[in-house]
Write a protein that holds these residues in place. Structure first.
Motif, PDB file in Angstrom:
ATOM      1  N   THR A  19     -12.436  16.142   3.723  1.00 51.41           N
ATOM      2  CA  THR A  19     -11.454  15.166   3.291  1.00 51.41           C
ATOM      3  C   THR A  19     -10.080  15.546   3.814  1.00 51.41           C
ATOM      4  N   SER A  20      -9.211  14.556   3.953  1.00 50.40           N
ATOM      5  CA  SER A  20      -7.832  14.804   4.356  1.00 50.40           C
ATOM      6  C   SER A  20      -6.917  14.912   3.148  1.00 50.40           C
ATOM      7  N   ASN A  21      -7.487  14.954   1.948  1.00 50.50           N
ATOM      8  CA  ASN A  21      -6.709  15.047   0.718  1.00 50.50           C
ATOM      9  C   ASN A  21      -5.800  16.266   0.751  1.00 50.50           C
ATOM     10  N   TYR A  22      -4.511  16.071   0.436  1.00 52.18           N
ATOM     11  CA  TYR A  22      -3.513  17.134   0.548  1.00 52.18           C
ATOM     12  C   TYR A  22      -3.876  18.337  -0.300  1.00 52.18           C
ATOM     13  N   GLY A  54      -8.803   8.978 -10.642  1.00 51.00           N
ATOM     14  CA  GLY A  54      -9.446   9.372  -9.395  1.00 51.00           C
ATOM     15  C   GLY A  54     -10.930   9.052  -9.434  1.00 51.00           C
ATOM     16  N   PRO A  55     -11.676   9.444  -8.396  1.00 47.10           N
ATOM     17  CA  PRO A  55     -13.111   9.162  -8.341  1.00 47.10           C
ATOM     18  C   PRO A  55     -13.854   9.785  -9.519  1.00 47.10           C
ATOM     19  N   ALA A  56     -14.767   9.034 -10.099  1.00 49.76           N
ATOM     20  CA  ALA A  56     -15.460   9.477 -11.308  1.00 49.76           C
ATOM     21  C   ALA A  56     -16.255  10.759 -11.105  1.00 49.76           C
ATOM     22  N   ASN A  84      -9.850   2.707 -11.048  1.00 53.08           N
ATOM     23  CA  ASN A  84     -10.248   3.881 -10.266  1.00 53.08           C
ATOM     24  C   ASN A  84      -9.838   3.760  -8.816  1.00 53.08           C
ATOM     25  N   GLY A  85      -9.358   4.857  -8.269  1.00 57.85           N
ATOM     26  CA  GLY A  85      -9.056   4.956  -6.854  1.00 57.85           C
ATOM     27  C   GLY A  85      -9.860   6.062  -6.220  1.00 57.85           C
ATOM     28  N   ASP A  86      -9.588   6.351  -4.947  1.00 57.66           N
ATOM     29  CA  ASP A  86     -10.338   7.391  -4.235  1.00 57.66           C
ATOM     30  C   ASP A  86      -9.412   8.486  -3.712  1.00 57.66           C
ATOM     31  N   TRP A  87      -8.260   8.651  -4.348  1.00 56.79           N
ATOM     32  CA  TRP A  87      -7.208   9.608  -3.998  1.00 56.79           C
ATOM     33  C   TRP A  87      -6.311   9.115  -2.863  1.00 56.79           C
ATOM     34  N   SER A  88      -6.658   8.045  -2.194  1.00 58.16           N
ATOM     35  CA  SER A  88      -5.880   7.609  -1.035  1.00 58.16           C
ATOM     36  C   SER A  88      -4.719   6.711  -1.465  1.00 58.16           C
ATOM     37  N   PRO A  89      -3.602   6.701  -0.688  1.00 60.42           N
ATOM     38  CA  PRO A  89      -2.515   5.764  -0.968  1.00 60.42           C
ATOM     39  C   PRO A  89      -2.989   4.309  -0.947  1.00 60.42           C
ATOM     40  N   GLU A  90      -3.942   3.992  -0.071  1.00 64.44           N
ATOM     41  CA  GLU A  90      -4.444   2.628   0.017  1.00 64.44           C
ATOM     42  C   GLU A  90      -5.080   2.185  -1.293  1.00 64.44           C
ATOM     43  N   SER A  91      -5.864   3.068  -1.914  1.00 66.41           N
ATOM     44  CA  SER A  91      -6.491   2.695  -3.187  1.00 66.41           C
ATOM     45  C   SER A  91      -5.436   2.554  -4.276  1.00 66.41           C
ATOM     46  N   GLY A  92      -4.382   3.376  -4.228  1.00 68.29           N
ATOM     47  CA  GLY A  92      -3.284   3.214  -5.170  1.00 68.29           C
ATOM     48  C   GLY A  92      -2.581   1.886  -4.971  1.00 68.29           C
ATOM     49  N   ASP A 133      -0.373  12.091  -6.649  1.00 70.79           N
ATOM     50  CA  ASP A 133       0.852  11.588  -6.022  1.00 70.79           C
ATOM     51  C   ASP A 133       0.545  10.642  -4.875  1.00 70.79           C
ATOM     52  N   GLU A 134      -0.473  10.963  -4.090  1.00 72.24           N
ATOM     53  CA  GLU A 134      -0.778  10.130  -2.928  1.00 72.24           C
ATOM     54  C   GLU A 134      -1.148   8.706  -3.351  1.00 72.24           C
ATOM     55  N   MET A 135      -1.915   8.569  -4.422  1.00 79.31           N
ATOM     56  CA  MET A 135      -2.204   7.223  -4.929  1.00 79.31           C
ATOM     57  C   MET A 135      -0.947   6.597  -5.518  1.00 79.31           C
ATOM     58  N   ALA A 136      -0.083   7.416  -6.117  1.00 79.05           N
ATOM     59  CA  ALA A 136       1.142   6.889  -6.708  1.00 79.05           C
ATOM     60  C   ALA A 136       2.052   6.266  -5.652  1.00 79.05           C
ATOM     61  N   PHE A 137       2.066   6.839  -4.441  1.00 80.44           N
ATOM     62  CA  PHE A 137       2.875   6.237  -3.369  1.00 80.44           C
ATOM     63  C   PHE A 137       2.405   4.810  -3.082  1.00 80.44           C
TER      64      PHE A 137
END
Length: 340
Positions: A77-80, A191-193, A221-229, A250-254
């Protein structure tokens, strides 16, 4: 034939004989060579686990019984947060005189167990697992029964080997902050379940609202990505009753901030937003993001220190090592419109 029948420890030839394949095939499996049939790979890994085979891959290991190598399992994953934690492991290992062998996996049980098996086959002295194990904990525990292992994900079933940040407290701090500002309730972009961290934050958010006697809205629910946020922000931003949102990263918050801005919902005048992580970009969001800080690099370093201690003294046992996160208040939170 079981591992107890080998007084010298099983060799590669022993594994080849038990698996019914050549030593060359064993070598290919050990080195993760692509030209191996999946059924053969699985059979070899099963025999390796049964016999307790470990490869000594340095001259030092022949003398000391240790390779001075630590294995790290992370998700592809590219998750920070995962990248920052892996960096902390690398820096901590270097300070302790160890090198790092890293493998990545998807979130399937088979993928996770195969990845851990590869680390064991490489002869590492210990393993840091930085991946959610909710569905694979039992299988991973069997594979790592004979090797020191630290888990940074927060799976309760691997209690004594856990090093991380108190995710329960992270969600409590964020939710209470918004309630204390005067918001009637707090919506949650989870985040993802299948992630332990996400599940812990979700449960703590829900419990905090219940204990305060507040309505518990349905989570998104999101997948940690900014797009899902962003997509979840478009949903919440169209609901006039929403005045406060806790976002699980934070990334989803953006992404949520971007969506609210496009819809003309002002932050924090109309809606307050809190993230979790406090990554470097959080202070430079528009507005600067209120968030719950957790140091991923520090977690990686602490995981290595605990792991090296267990490698040195296999009988060592201790309670889970969880540190408290801290709330960082910036410009994205304020009292709700009616209370302003």
């Amino acid at each position: 034939m079981s591992a107890q029948q080998y007084t010298r420890g099983p060799s590669m030839r022993d594994v080849a004989t038990a698996a019914g394949v050549s030593a060359q095939t064993i070598s290919r499996v050990l080195n993760d060579h692509p030209n191996v049939q999946e059924s053969t790979r699985r059979r070899v890994l099963a025999v390796v686990e049964e016999l307790g085979y470990r490869r000594n891959n340095t001259a030092r290991a022949l003398v000391t019984g240790r390779s001075k190598t630590i294995g790290v399992l992370t998700l592809a994953t590219s998750n920070y947060s995962k990248a920052a934690l892996a960096l902390g492991v690398e820096l901590g290992a270097r300070e302790m005189g160890y090198t790092v062998n890293a493998v990545t996996s998807d979130l399937t049980v088979q993928g996770l167990t195969d990845a851990v098996s590869r680390l064991v086959l490489q002869g590492v002295d210990g393993i840091v697992i930085a991946a959610p194990l909710q569905e694979a904990t039992e299988q991973i525990s069997k594979i790592t029964a004979r090797i020191p292992t630290i888990n940074t994900d927060g799976s309760s079933s691997m209690g004594e080997g856990m090093v991380g940040v108190d995710q329960d407290m992270a969600a409590v701090l964020a939710t209470k902050h918004l309630l204390e500002l005067g918001h009637k309730t707090v919506w949650h972009v989870a985040g993802p379940a299948e992630w332990s961290d996400a599940a812990s934050r979700l449960n703590s958010w829900r419990r905090t609202l219940q204990e305060a006697g507040r309505e518990v809205p349905p989570e998104l629910n999101g997948d940690w990505s900014p797009e899902s946020g962003y997509h979840n922000g478009l949903i919440l931003g169209r609901m006039p009753e929403v005045t406060a949102i806790l976002v699980a990263s934070d990334e989803m918050a953006f992404g949520v901030l971007r969506a609210l801005n496009e819809l003309g919902r002002r932050v924090p005048e109309d809606i307050s937003v809190v993230g979790i992580d406090d990554i470097d970009l959080a202070a430079f969001a528009n507005p600067p993001l209120t968030t719950v800080r957790q140091s991923f690099e520090d977690t990686g370093r602490r995981a290595v220190l605990r792991l090296v201690a267990q490698i040195t003294d296999p009988s060592l046992g201790s309670a889970p090592d969880l540190v408290a996160p801290t709330l960082v208040v910036r410009g994205s939170t304020a009292p709700p419109p009616a209370a302003s």
